[in-house]
Design a protein around this motif. Structure first.
Motif, short mmCIF file in Angstrom:
data_model
loop_
_atom_site.label_atom_id
_atom_site.label_comp_id
_atom_site.label_asym_id
_atom_site.label_seq_id
_atom_site.Cartn_x
_atom_site.Cartn_y
_atom_site.Cartn_z
N ILE A 148 23.02 48.81 -87.66
CA ILE A 148 23.76 47.64 -87.20
C ILE A 148 23.84 47.72 -85.68
N ASP A 149 23.52 46.63 -85.02
CA ASP A 149 23.61 46.54 -83.56
C ASP A 149 24.60 45.42 -83.26
N VAL A 150 25.79 45.78 -82.75
CA VAL A 150 26.86 44.79 -82.63
C VAL A 150 27.63 44.97 -81.33
N ILE A 151 28.11 43.87 -80.79
CA ILE A 151 28.98 43.88 -79.61
C ILE A 151 30.42 43.75 -80.07
N GLN A 152 31.25 44.70 -79.67
CA GLN A 152 32.69 44.65 -79.94
C GLN A 152 33.38 44.08 -78.70
N LYS A 153 34.08 42.97 -78.88
CA LYS A 153 34.69 42.28 -77.76
C LYS A 153 36.12 42.75 -77.52
N GLU A 154 36.67 42.28 -76.41
CA GLU A 154 38.02 42.66 -76.03
C GLU A 154 39.02 42.29 -77.13
N GLY A 155 39.89 43.22 -77.42
CA GLY A 155 40.94 43.01 -78.42
C GLY A 155 40.54 43.36 -79.83
N GLU A 156 39.25 43.45 -80.10
CA GLU A 156 38.78 43.74 -81.46
C GLU A 156 38.90 45.23 -81.77
N ILE A 157 39.03 45.54 -83.07
CA ILE A 157 39.04 46.92 -83.54
C ILE A 157 37.88 47.10 -84.50
N ILE A 158 37.06 48.12 -84.25
CA ILE A 158 35.96 48.43 -85.16
C ILE A 158 36.35 49.61 -86.03
N PHE A 159 36.04 49.52 -87.32
CA PHE A 159 36.25 50.61 -88.26
C PHE A 159 34.90 51.26 -88.53
N VAL A 160 34.80 52.56 -88.21
CA VAL A 160 33.56 53.32 -88.43
C VAL A 160 33.79 54.28 -89.59
N PRO A 161 33.07 54.10 -90.70
CA PRO A 161 33.31 54.94 -91.89
C PRO A 161 32.77 56.36 -91.72
N SER A 162 33.07 57.20 -92.72
CA SER A 162 32.65 58.59 -92.71
C SER A 162 31.13 58.72 -92.73
N GLY A 163 30.63 59.61 -91.90
CA GLY A 163 29.21 59.95 -91.95
C GLY A 163 28.28 58.94 -91.34
N TRP A 164 28.82 57.87 -90.74
CA TRP A 164 27.98 56.89 -90.06
C TRP A 164 27.71 57.38 -88.63
N HIS A 165 26.46 57.73 -88.35
CA HIS A 165 26.11 58.09 -86.98
C HIS A 165 26.14 56.83 -86.12
N HIS A 166 26.49 57.02 -84.86
CA HIS A 166 26.60 55.87 -83.97
C HIS A 166 26.39 56.27 -82.52
N GLN A 167 25.99 55.30 -81.75
CA GLN A 167 25.82 55.44 -80.30
C GLN A 167 26.50 54.24 -79.66
N VAL A 168 27.18 54.48 -78.52
CA VAL A 168 28.06 53.45 -77.96
C VAL A 168 27.87 53.34 -76.46
N ALA A 195 27.85 61.74 -85.14
CA ALA A 195 28.79 61.36 -86.21
C ALA A 195 30.13 61.96 -85.86
N ASP A 196 31.22 61.33 -86.31
CA ASP A 196 32.55 61.76 -85.88
C ASP A 196 32.95 63.11 -86.47
N ILE A 197 33.84 63.78 -85.77
CA ILE A 197 34.27 65.13 -86.10
C ILE A 197 34.77 65.22 -87.54
N PHE A 198 34.38 66.30 -88.22
CA PHE A 198 34.78 66.61 -89.60
C PHE A 198 34.26 65.60 -90.62
N GLY A 199 33.42 64.65 -90.22
CA GLY A 199 33.05 63.58 -91.14
C GLY A 199 34.18 62.59 -91.35
N SER A 200 35.07 62.50 -90.35
CA SER A 200 36.24 61.64 -90.45
C SER A 200 35.87 60.17 -90.29
N TYR A 201 36.81 59.31 -90.67
CA TYR A 201 36.77 57.91 -90.26
C TYR A 201 37.15 57.83 -88.79
#
Length: 452
Positions: free
Chosen positions: A245-265, A183-189
């Motif tokens: 959620i299992d999703v492909i982020q394509k070129e040019g797109e921006i993904i918003f990851v909310p607070s406290g959402w663990h993720h692997q990339v 999960a991102d530092i400090f529970g940040s977005y």
């Protein structure tokens, strides 16, 4: 031209909900700031902005050569820089081994790795967490989107260059490079924009990471590992119940990851991306709860040394070194943001972010309300831990809270007719909160002290 960021008065609540969803919205960049604020920030819900959001970025034109990294441009621009590199094949605790490398050498490795068809015999190296924008502040790279411009973390650090830090990063690496579950530092977005390439994201709503802990409470390193099927170790794992959620982020797109959402990339192709971590009025309480929880853990871990005369100070030092933030830094951030918001509302001094956006009145009032609620719990926690005067020797936290409560009284008394704003009852003083201020002299309650 400066653009105003404003929210409707009806949005002035911090009762954020976290949706446990297993899908992600694709958002057109024509959405208004207020819509994004209410549907995604306030709901703590992820989304992906379509690729048109980055089409005018300089780095999109300069670093991208027909869908691949332009190694020549990157070498000319940054070849002599020393950059942080992670070895994706070497685990270090629950992260990856890291070292520094000259950019020119890294690019040569990358081109050689790709030329040899990404062989298993070569290292898998990933340039991560590079403070490119801080190091090259005048280089035209990108424009922060309005949706991510209410960013207290970078607003604070950009106004304090002496701290020599920020939370704006560049990532780049060949196909197959990846980041373990976290999960991102400090529970940040965070937001992440693909300049080149594609990423695969596994996103777990808050609480779902509990399925991925072993019997000792340790998160699994790789959420796709067959280790999870060892139910003697991962007793909580239930592949039928866990949501993600299992999703492909394509070129040019921006993904918003909310607070406290663990993720692997994973990088599905050779990829270059930009990332900001950020905090604002919507998630500051989550950030505070994370910091408080971390200090509780530190205190428990070193409780056998509690009789030391400087035990509380040592706990703060440990907190800062392991978590990246302590109570002093957190309070300084709150104080900085509160002072700027009060100055905007009462002295009409514009709050400008990223040299491009100014916050509207409702937005500043929302920020102050969020700070007020956070301060109340912050003060109570410090008093319960008997560390209030360690952090606030001159009662700075009570004084700041008093200023915000006085401002609320000002709104209530005047109904702010000159500002043309109707005060939401949710923002007015809860007079039970004034018991926190009983120790203060009555002279400190003068309206003239609000912005001192």
């Amino acid at each position: 031209m400066v653009q105003e960021l404003e929210i409707q008065s009806g949005r002035l609540t911090v009762n954020k909900k976290t949706a446990v969803v297993d899908w992600i919205d694709y958002v057109d960049p024509s959405i208004t700031y207020d819509e994004f604020f209410s549907k995604y920030l306030a709901e703590n819900k992820p989304c992906i902005f379509k690729s048109s959001i980055t089409e005018n970025w300089s780095c999109k034109r300069q670093w991208n050569l027909d869908g691949a990294p332009d190694f020549d441009v990157l070498d000319i621009s940054f070849g002599d820089c020393v950059v942080p590199i992670a070895d994706c094949k070497t685990r270090y605790y629950n992260s990856q081994s890291k070292d520094d490398m000259r950019m020119k050498d890294y690019l040569n490795y990358w081109m050689d790795y790709a030329k040899n068809n990404y062989p298993d015999s070569m290292p898998l190296l990933y340039l991560k967490d590079w403070h490119c924008q801080k190091l090259f502040p005048n280089a035209p790279m990108y424009t922060v989107s309005e949706y991510f411009a209410s960013d207290w973390l970078n607003e604070y650090y950009m106004a304090h260059p002496d701290l020599n830090d920020d939370y704006r990063f560049v990532y780049m690496g060949p196909k197959g490079t990846w980041t373990p579950l976290h999960a991102d530092i400090f529970g940040s977005y965070s937001w992440s924009a693909n300049i080149v390439g594609e990423k695969r994201w596994l996103l777990f709503p808050p609480g779902q990471e509990e399925f991925l802990r072993d019997i000792h409470g340790q998160l699994i390193y790789d959420a796709t590992s067959k280790e999870l099927e060892n139910y003697a170790v991962y007793k909580a794992y239930d592949k039928r119940a866990i949501k993600y959620i299992d999703v492909i982020q394509k070129e040019g797109e921006i993904i918003f990851v909310p607070s406290g959402w663990h993720h692997q990339v994973w990088n599905k192709k050779d990829t270059v991306s930009l990332n900001h971590n950020w905090i604002n009025g919507c998630n500051i309480m989550d950030v505070w709860h994370g910091l408080k929880k971390e200090l509780n853990s530190v205190m428990k871990e070193v409780s056998d040394c509690k009789e030391m005369s400087n035990w509380a100070e040592q706990c703060q030092l440990i907190l800062k070194s392991t978590y990246g933030m302590d109570y002093n830094l957190f309070f300084d951030l709150l104080k900085f943001i509160a002072k700027r918001r009060l100055s905007m509302v009462l002295e009409k001094q514009n709050v400008i972010t990223f040299n491009r956006y100014k916050l509207g009145l409702n937005h500043c009032i929302f920020d102050l309300h969020s700070i007020k609620l956070t301060l109340i719990d912050f003060i109570n926690d410090m008093e319960e831990k008997s560390i209030y005067y360690l952090i606030c020797e001159k009662q700075q936290a009570h004084k700041l809270l008093n200023k915000i409560l006085l401002f609320n009284q000002f709104l209530l008394a005047w109904q702010v007719p000159l500002l043309g704003y109707h005060v939401s009852q949710s923002l007015l003083i809860n007079y039970q909160q004034l018991t926190l201020l009983q120790r203060l002299d009555s002279t400190q309650r003068d309206f003239v002290s609000i912005i001192e």
